[in-house]
Design a protein around this motif. Structure first.
Motif, PDB file in Angstrom:
ATOM      1  N   THR A 185      -0.004  -3.036   4.060  1.00  0.00           N
ATOM      2  CA  THR A 185      -1.265  -3.363   4.727  1.00  0.00           C
ATOM      3  C   THR A 185      -1.510  -2.389   5.873  1.00  0.00           C
ATOM      4  OG1 THR A 185      -1.010  -5.715   4.208  1.00  0.00           O
ATOM      5  CG2 THR A 185      -2.579  -5.140   5.943  1.00  0.00           C
ATOM      6  N   THR A 242      -5.310  -3.025   1.872  1.00  0.00           N
ATOM      7  CA  THR A 242      -4.017  -3.384   1.296  1.00  0.00           C
ATOM      8  C   THR A 242      -3.844  -2.724  -0.071  1.00  0.00           C
ATOM      9  OG1 THR A 242      -4.829  -5.372   0.184  1.00  0.00           O
ATOM     10  CG2 THR A 242      -4.016  -5.625   2.436  1.00  0.00           C
ATOM     11  N   GLN A 257       3.847  -5.173  -1.020  1.00  0.00           N
ATOM     12  CA  GLN A 257       2.531  -5.018  -0.396  1.00  0.00           C
ATOM     13  C   GLN A 257       2.607  -4.133   0.840  1.00  0.00           C
ATOM     14  OE1 GLN A 257      -0.072  -8.493  -0.068  1.00  0.00           O
ATOM     15  NE2 GLN A 257      -0.611  -7.906   2.026  1.00  0.00           N
TER      16      GLN A 257
END
Length: 219
Positions: free
Chosen positions: A138, A173, A136
């Protein structure tokens, strides 16, 4: 069986406090402050001078008050200025007479973040392993004091090189993983007001120890 009893002293008053702020929000770091006023009212809703010379205490979740948090009542009114400090968020200001003979009054305020000043990226790892799953990434837009501006997240655009990409559940994200047989990759987040932020993750073979990589700000 014997019964156990207890009692609580209760005060009866014909007066009450009414408190309000000149606005329901203020920007973090605002040095002008916000006017806070409290009035002593009787049962008819009219200003009462019966508490003149007494003090009101102002307290808040965070922030400060002009001249401290104690203000004297004059002509049934007490005023002060509230300074929000550096944090954004929802706060409560409580007004109470120093003798605690009147019910406390509460004011609910929002401290807003300032204008966009910085774009930053957070990743699970800036070292991506070939053949591994998605990581991930962000992006956050903050004001000059470091307060996140949530509404700005939806304006972020992403650019990637040599990476598979899928959109995250939340604005700002994405998830990425390296394509097979590539040596390097790039992740770029951009917003119109702040330009681009570039992260160059290193792609390394599986089971190889991680490498240290620096972030670079691009305009």
């Amino acid at each position: 069986e014997s019964l156990v009893s207890n009692s609580v002293p209760v005060q009866i008053t014909a007066l009450k406090l009414e408190a309000f702020a000149e606005k329901d929000s203020i920007v973090a770091g605002d040095r002008r402050g916000l006017l806070i006023q409290a009035k002593v009212l009787n049962t008819e809703g009219k200003i009462s001078q019966k508490k003149d010379g007494k003090s009101l205490k102002f307290s808040s979740t965070w922030g400060t008050f002009e001249g401290g948090n104690i203000t004297e009542i004059e002509d049934g009114v007490a005023e002060t200025r509230f300074f929000p400090g550096r944090r954004s968020g929802a706060i409560t200001i409580t007004v109470q007479d120093a003798e605690k003979t009147l019910p406390a009054e509460k004011i609910f305020l929002t401290i807003e973040p300032g204008p966009p000043a910085k774009l930053s990226l957070r990743t699970d790892s800036i070292v991506l392993i070939e053949g591994a799953g998605f990581s991930q990434v962000t992006a956050e837009i903050t004001d000059e004091l470091g307060n996140v501006i949530p509404d700005e997240a939806s304006s972020i655009e992403w650019e990637t090189e040599n990476l598979e990409q899928k959109q995250g559940d939340k604005p700002g994200t994405i998830f990425v993983k390296p394509k097979m047989s590539v040596k390097n990759a790039r992740i770029r987040a951009k917003t119109k007001s702040l330009g681009k932020l570039l992260i160059p993750p290193s792609l390394i073979p599986r089971n190889t120890k991680g490498l240290s990589v620096n972030n670079n700000m691009c305009r």
